[in-house]
Design a protein around this motif. Sequence first.
Motif, PDB file in Angstrom:
ATOM      1  N   VAL A  36       0.782  -1.321   0.087  1.00 17.10           N
ATOM      2  CA  VAL A  36      -0.126   0.103  -0.151  1.00 17.10           C
ATOM      3  C   VAL A  36       0.858   1.199   0.005  1.00 17.10           C
ATOM      4  O   VAL A  36       1.934   1.334   0.570  1.00 17.10           O
ATOM      5  CB  VAL A  36      -0.864   0.049   1.151  1.00 17.10           C
ATOM      6  CG1 VAL A  36      -1.926  -1.163   1.393  1.00 17.10           C
ATOM      7  CG2 VAL A  36      -0.107   0.128   2.325  1.00 17.10           C
ATOM      8  N   PRO A  37       0.417   2.374  -0.519  1.00 10.48           N
ATOM      9  CA  PRO A  37       0.998   3.499  -0.582  1.00 10.48           C
ATOM     10  C   PRO A  37       1.473   4.197   1.026  1.00 10.48           C
ATOM     11  O   PRO A  37       0.421   3.810   1.689  1.00 10.48           O
ATOM     12  CB  PRO A  37       0.378   4.709  -1.312  1.00 10.48           C
ATOM     13  CG  PRO A  37      -0.998   4.057  -1.227  1.00 10.48           C
ATOM     14  CD  PRO A  37      -0.987   2.474  -1.234  1.00 10.48           C
ATOM     15  N   GLU A  38       2.430   4.871   0.952  1.00  7.09           N
ATOM     16  CA  GLU A  38       2.736   5.566   2.360  1.00  7.09           C
ATOM     17  C   GLU A  38       1.875   7.029   2.561  1.00  7.09           C
ATOM     18  O   GLU A  38       2.367   7.722   2.045  1.00  7.09           O
ATOM     19  CB  GLU A  38       4.038   5.670   2.427  1.00  7.09           C
ATOM     20  CG  GLU A  38       4.429   6.263   4.043  1.00  7.09           C
ATOM     21  CD  GLU A  38       5.826   6.441   3.849  1.00  7.09           C
ATOM     22  OE1 GLU A  38       6.522   6.650   5.261  1.00  7.09           O
ATOM     23  OE2 GLU A  38       6.835   6.604   3.140  1.00  7.09           O
ATOM     24  N   LYS A  39       0.457   6.614   2.768  1.00 10.87           N
ATOM     25  CA  LYS A  39      -0.235   7.771   2.673  1.00 10.87           C
ATOM     26  C   LYS A  39      -1.244   7.780   3.881  1.00 10.87           C
ATOM     27  O   LYS A  39      -1.692   6.630   4.208  1.00 10.87           O
ATOM     28  CB  LYS A  39      -1.505   7.745   1.417  1.00 10.87           C
ATOM     29  CG  LYS A  39      -2.200   8.567   1.302  1.00 10.87           C
ATOM     30  CD  LYS A  39      -2.899   8.225   0.090  1.00 10.87           C
ATOM     31  CE  LYS A  39      -4.272   9.418  -0.111  1.00 10.87           C
ATOM     32  NZ  LYS A  39      -5.377   8.873  -1.240  1.00 10.87           N
ATOM     33  N   LEU A  40      -1.516   8.988   4.513  1.00 10.71           N
ATOM     34  CA  LEU A  40      -2.261   8.995   5.713  1.00 10.71           C
ATOM     35  C   LEU A  40      -3.643   8.653   5.333  1.00 10.71           C
ATOM     36  O   LEU A  40      -4.301   9.254   4.708  1.00 10.71           O
ATOM     37  CB  LEU A  40      -2.289  10.350   6.392  1.00 10.71           C
ATOM     38  CG  LEU A  40      -0.793  10.821   7.122  1.00 10.71           C
ATOM     39  CD1 LEU A  40      -0.771  12.019   7.476  1.00 10.71           C
ATOM     40  CD2 LEU A  40      -0.347   9.851   8.261  1.00 10.71           C
ATOM     41  N   ILE A  56     -10.408   4.649  11.737  1.00  4.36           N
ATOM     42  CA  ILE A  56     -10.926   3.238  11.356  1.00  4.36           C
ATOM     43  C   ILE A  56     -10.860   2.780   9.960  1.00  4.36           C
ATOM     44  O   ILE A  56     -11.341   3.526   8.978  1.00  4.36           O
ATOM     45  CB  ILE A  56     -12.475   3.378  11.802  1.00  4.36           C
ATOM     46  CG1 ILE A  56     -12.616   3.857  13.233  1.00  4.36           C
ATOM     47  CG2 ILE A  56     -13.108   2.189  11.600  1.00  4.36           C
ATOM     48  CD1 ILE A  56     -13.999   4.087  13.807  1.00  4.36           C
ATOM     49  N   GLY A  57      -9.972   1.841   9.858  1.00  3.45           N
ATOM     50  CA  GLY A  57      -9.699   1.222   8.597  1.00  3.45           C
ATOM     51  C   GLY A  57     -11.017   0.410   8.135  1.00  3.45           C
ATOM     52  O   GLY A  57     -11.572  -0.270   8.559  1.00  3.45           O
ATOM     53  N   LYS A  58     -11.352   0.782   6.707  1.00  2.76           N
ATOM     54  CA  LYS A  58     -12.649   0.181   6.369  1.00  2.76           C
ATOM     55  C   LYS A  58     -12.224  -1.007   5.284  1.00  2.76           C
ATOM     56  O   LYS A  58     -13.038  -1.779   4.738  1.00  2.76           O
ATOM     57  CB  LYS A  58     -13.420   0.944   5.443  1.00  2.76           C
ATOM     58  CG  LYS A  58     -14.033   2.013   6.253  1.00  2.76           C
ATOM     59  CD  LYS A  58     -14.994   1.444   7.526  1.00  2.76           C
ATOM     60  CE  LYS A  58     -15.761   2.528   8.353  1.00  2.76           C
ATOM     61  NZ  LYS A  58     -16.694   1.797   9.319  1.00  2.76           N
ATOM     62  N   ASP A  59     -10.965  -1.199   4.828  1.00  5.14           N
ATOM     63  CA  ASP A  59     -10.369  -2.159   3.979  1.00  5.14           C
ATOM     64  C   ASP A  59      -9.160  -2.492   4.365  1.00  5.14           C
ATOM     65  O   ASP A  59      -8.384  -1.865   5.251  1.00  5.14           O
ATOM     66  CB  ASP A  59     -10.601  -1.553   2.573  1.00  5.14           C
ATOM     67  CG  ASP A  59      -9.676  -0.464   2.258  1.00  5.14           C
ATOM     68  OD1 ASP A  59      -8.781  -0.042   3.062  1.00  5.14           O
ATOM     69  OD2 ASP A  59     -10.048   0.020   1.244  1.00  5.14           O
ATOM     70  N   THR A  60      -8.422  -3.483   3.662  1.00  6.92           N
ATOM     71  CA  THR A  60      -7.075  -4.022   4.089  1.00  6.92           C
ATOM     72  C   THR A  60      -5.912  -2.735   3.968  1.00  6.92           C
ATOM     73  O   THR A  60      -5.321  -2.588   4.846  1.00  6.92           O
ATOM     74  CB  THR A  60      -6.604  -4.954   3.490  1.00  6.92           C
ATOM     75  OG1 THR A  60      -7.422  -6.342   3.726  1.00  6.92           O
ATOM     76  CG2 THR A  60      -4.833  -5.598   3.977  1.00  6.92           C
ATOM     77  N   PRO A  61      -5.976  -2.016   2.816  1.00  7.25           N
ATOM     78  CA  PRO A  61      -4.991  -1.006   2.803  1.00  7.25           C
ATOM     79  C   PRO A  61      -5.318   0.196   3.934  1.00  7.25           C
ATOM     80  O   PRO A  61      -4.122   0.445   4.541  1.00  7.25           O
ATOM     81  CB  PRO A  61      -5.074  -0.434   1.454  1.00  7.25           C
ATOM     82  CG  PRO A  61      -5.844  -1.454   0.751  1.00  7.25           C
ATOM     83  CD  PRO A  61      -6.934  -2.142   1.531  1.00  7.25           C
ATOM     84  N   GLY A  97      -2.708   1.779  11.233  1.00  8.76           N
ATOM     85  CA  GLY A  97      -1.798   0.903  12.085  1.00  8.76           C
ATOM     86  C   GLY A  97      -0.342   1.371  12.059  1.00  8.76           C
ATOM     87  O   GLY A  97       0.258   1.729  12.985  1.00  8.76           O
ATOM     88  N   THR A  98      -0.051   1.608  11.067  1.00  7.93           N
ATOM     89  CA  THR A  98       1.523   2.178  10.622  1.00  7.93           C
ATOM     90  C   THR A  98       1.604   3.376  10.810  1.00  7.93           C
ATOM     91  O   THR A  98       2.787   4.047  11.559  1.00  7.93           O
ATOM     92  CB  THR A  98       2.168   1.437   9.387  1.00  7.93           C
ATOM     93  OG1 THR A  98       1.375   1.913   8.477  1.00  7.93           O
ATOM     94  CG2 THR A  98       2.257  -0.053   9.413  1.00  7.93           C
ATOM     95  N   LEU A  99       1.015   4.415  10.216  1.00  7.36           N
ATOM     96  CA  LEU A  99       1.382   5.747  10.007  1.00  7.36           C
ATOM     97  C   LEU A  99       0.534   6.447  11.207  1.00  7.36           C
ATOM     98  O   LEU A  99       1.372   7.354  11.855  1.00  7.36           O
ATOM     99  CB  LEU A  99       0.712   6.060   8.657  1.00  7.36           C
ATOM    100  CG  LEU A  99       1.302   5.591   7.542  1.00  7.36           C
ATOM    101  CD1 LEU A  99       0.859   6.235   6.036  1.00  7.36           C
ATOM    102  CD2 LEU A  99       2.676   5.624   7.564  1.00  7.36           C
ATOM    103  N   LEU A 100      -1.082   6.209  11.473  1.00  8.39           N
ATOM    104  CA  LEU A 100      -1.210   7.081  12.471  1.00  8.39           C
ATOM    105  C   LEU A 100      -0.863   6.546  13.832  1.00  8.39           C
ATOM    106  O   LEU A 100      -0.649   6.980  14.937  1.00  8.39           O
ATOM    107  CB  LEU A 100      -2.744   6.652  12.602  1.00  8.39           C
ATOM    108  CG  LEU A 100      -3.509   7.388  11.307  1.00  8.39           C
ATOM    109  CD1 LEU A 100      -5.212   7.124  11.441  1.00  8.39           C
ATOM    110  CD2 LEU A 100      -3.409   8.778  11.505  1.00  8.39           C
TER     111      LEU A 100
END
Length: 259
Positions: free
Chosen positions: A169-173, A178-183, A189-192
């Motif tokens: 996935v792109p390194e994008k905030l 709340i994630g609604k799909d895997t990306p 999880g990683t950026l926030l």
Amino acid sequence: MLLIADVGNTHTVLGLWNGKKVVERWRLGTSHISTEDEFMVHVNHFLEFSQRSFKDVKDLCVASVVPSVNDVFTYFARKYLDKEPIFVTAKGANWIDWNVRTPQEMGADRVANVIAAKREFEKDVIVVDFGTAVTLDILSEKYEGGSILIGPKTSLKALFSNAAKLPTVPEKLPNSAIGKDTPSNIQSGTLLGTAFAIDGLINAYERELSKKFKVVSTGGEGKMFIGISKRIEKYDPDLTLKGISFYYEEWKRHESSSR
């Protein structure tokens, strides 16, 4: 002018210091620094692209966390500048009180960040540097230490390498925590998660030291995190390069006074 090098595990940032400010900056992969002659080719290419000449380069100062390439800078400086390079160390920055157990183990980039923070803010500042790792450094009246976190890009690479079903996935905030799909789950999880960890650590520092701090970020991803971290107030892409330059200036002043 002074050629300055911030040598990281993944990238090396080069710059030119004219005695007042960083006037040029370039980035190359650290893995491409293998011999002094190849490094000279890179430097000449950058200088020509910027319409500058190598004859204007008078000295070299390096902050390196990759000992395996330090000899390349030494051979380069001897061959092309007829000088010994200056390497940033905590021991050499003896105008700062390093209130930690083993200052000699500090990464040179962190030393440079603290030097720049002291010159520009004097005290009560925290530097957050985004690279392969994220480092936090606390400067009060003394240097008090800090923390090392895994960098967001490193986290993403680790996930892709070790979890077969997770996509790149792109390194994008993300727009939401709340994630609604895997990306968006991964981005959350990683950026926030990185931003919240930074804020939580800074809050903990302030509780332990009973004072408030200014917070400045630097490094490749530092600007992006101003938008989500509640504590990062300013982004300075040249902070480490400036710290290397300030170290060199103090070293030259000491050398002159000892003659």
